[in-house]
Scaffold this active site. Sequence first.
Site, mmCIF file in Angstrom:
data_model
loop_
_atom_site.group_PDB
_atom_site.id
_atom_site.type_symbol
_atom_site.label_atom_id
_atom_site.label_comp_id
_atom_site.label_asym_id
_atom_site.label_seq_id
_atom_site.Cartn_x
_atom_site.Cartn_y
_atom_site.Cartn_z
ATOM 1 N N SER A 70 0.827 -1.213 0.000
ATOM 2 C CA SER A 70 0.000 0.000 0.000
ATOM 3 C C SER A 70 0.863 1.265 0.000
ATOM 4 C CB SER A 70 -0.895 0.026 1.236
ATOM 5 O OG SER A 70 -1.604 -1.177 1.345
HETATM 6 N N1 SAH Z 1 -0.585 -4.636 4.107
HETATM 7 C C1 SAH Z 1 0.006 -5.103 2.873
HETATM 8 C C2 SAH Z 1 -0.879 -4.790 1.708
HETATM 9 C C3 SAH Z 1 -1.064 -5.968 0.867
HETATM 10 S S1 SAH Z 1 -2.275 -5.847 -0.399
HETATM 11 C C4 SAH Z 1 1.412 -4.581 2.735
HETATM 12 O O1 SAH Z 1 1.802 -3.738 3.552
HETATM 13 O O2 SAH Z 1 2.146 -5.005 1.840
HETATM 14 C C5 SAH Z 1 -3.598 -6.795 0.286
HETATM 15 C C6 SAH Z 1 -3.287 -8.213 0.650
HETATM 16 O O3 SAH Z 1 -4.506 -8.791 1.124
HETATM 17 C C7 SAH Z 1 -2.825 -9.098 -0.507
HETATM 18 O O4 SAH Z 1 -1.600 -9.678 -0.190
HETATM 19 C C8 SAH Z 1 -3.942 -10.143 -0.633
HETATM 20 O O5 SAH Z 1 -3.483 -11.418 -1.011
HETATM 21 C C9 SAH Z 1 -4.516 -10.148 0.773
HETATM 22 N N2 SAH Z 1 -5.867 -10.678 0.897
HETATM 23 C C10 SAH Z 1 -6.945 -10.469 0.102
HETATM 24 N N3 SAH Z 1 -8.011 -11.146 0.558
HETATM 25 C C11 SAH Z 1 -7.594 -11.806 1.689
HETATM 26 C C12 SAH Z 1 -8.235 -12.680 2.626
HETATM 27 N N4 SAH Z 1 -9.517 -13.054 2.512
HETATM 28 N N5 SAH Z 1 -7.493 -13.150 3.643
HETATM 29 C C13 SAH Z 1 -6.192 -12.811 3.801
HETATM 30 N N6 SAH Z 1 -5.538 -12.002 2.957
HETATM 31 C C14 SAH Z 1 -6.238 -11.498 1.905
#
Ligand code: SAH
Length: 220
Positions: A70
């Site tokens: 993000s």
């Molecule tokens: N906080 C992260 C942002 C990652 S983007 C960072 O700092 O890098 C969002 C993430 O949510 C992705 O890796 C995606 O695979 C995950 N995601 C989406 N749906 C999900 C679910 N139901 N359970 C767990 N993770 C999920």
Amino acid sequence: MNTRDVSGIGMTSQRTRERLVQRLCDQGVQDLSVLEVMRNAPRHLFLDEAMAHRAYEDTALPIGYQQTLSQPLTVARMTEILLAAGPRKNVLEIGTGSGFQTYVLSRLVDQVFSVERIKPLLLKAKQRLRSLKVWNASCKHGDGMLGWADKGPYDGILVAAAGDTIPQALLDQLADGGRLVMPVGSEKQALHLVVREGGEFIHEVLESVYFVPLLPGAVR
Ligand code: SAH
């Protein structure tokens, strides 16, 4: 950790980091403890080498598997919203991704629990957190829509992926006085804040954001 350690790209980009923190201030981030963590967080270590040179730009960056780390402004805002009513002891994060948001939370709360549905992303994030000696964050592979019930209830829940609605399991795992922050919507998304007061859940809609979707089920 290899040559991209904290004293490598991290040190040489100190001015770039200061610029980023100034930008976060200009955009309305006010919590000094959050700004301090953002100033010192080695964001370059949460990216693949090819992307690391862009680590201190205020932009979302790809981490593979069609997911993104993000934007720093979003990480800072969600963290400050979560902590706005005072310190949080245990926080549940959904969507570990690169582990960067997990890292930021781990510097500000007692214990972080984080769930990621894409196994290779989870394994990389775990490795990064371990090499940074982050001992107060536990990450697991699973469907975060179900939360992580046996470690709860949580006095903070941060969801890093956008859903049409807030999963009931997450509301159930919110402690009394707990705060949940999550992007809600598909085309147009906004951050939603839910505060639990006993049996009541008080909803507030905050600024618009852009996140990858919250998807059901875990993938290997
Ligand atoms: N906080 C992260 C942002 C990652 S983007 C960072 O700092 O890098 C969002 C993430 O949510 C992705 O890796 C995606 O695979 C995950 N995601 C989406 N749906 C999900 C679910 N139901 N359970 C767990 N993770 C999920």
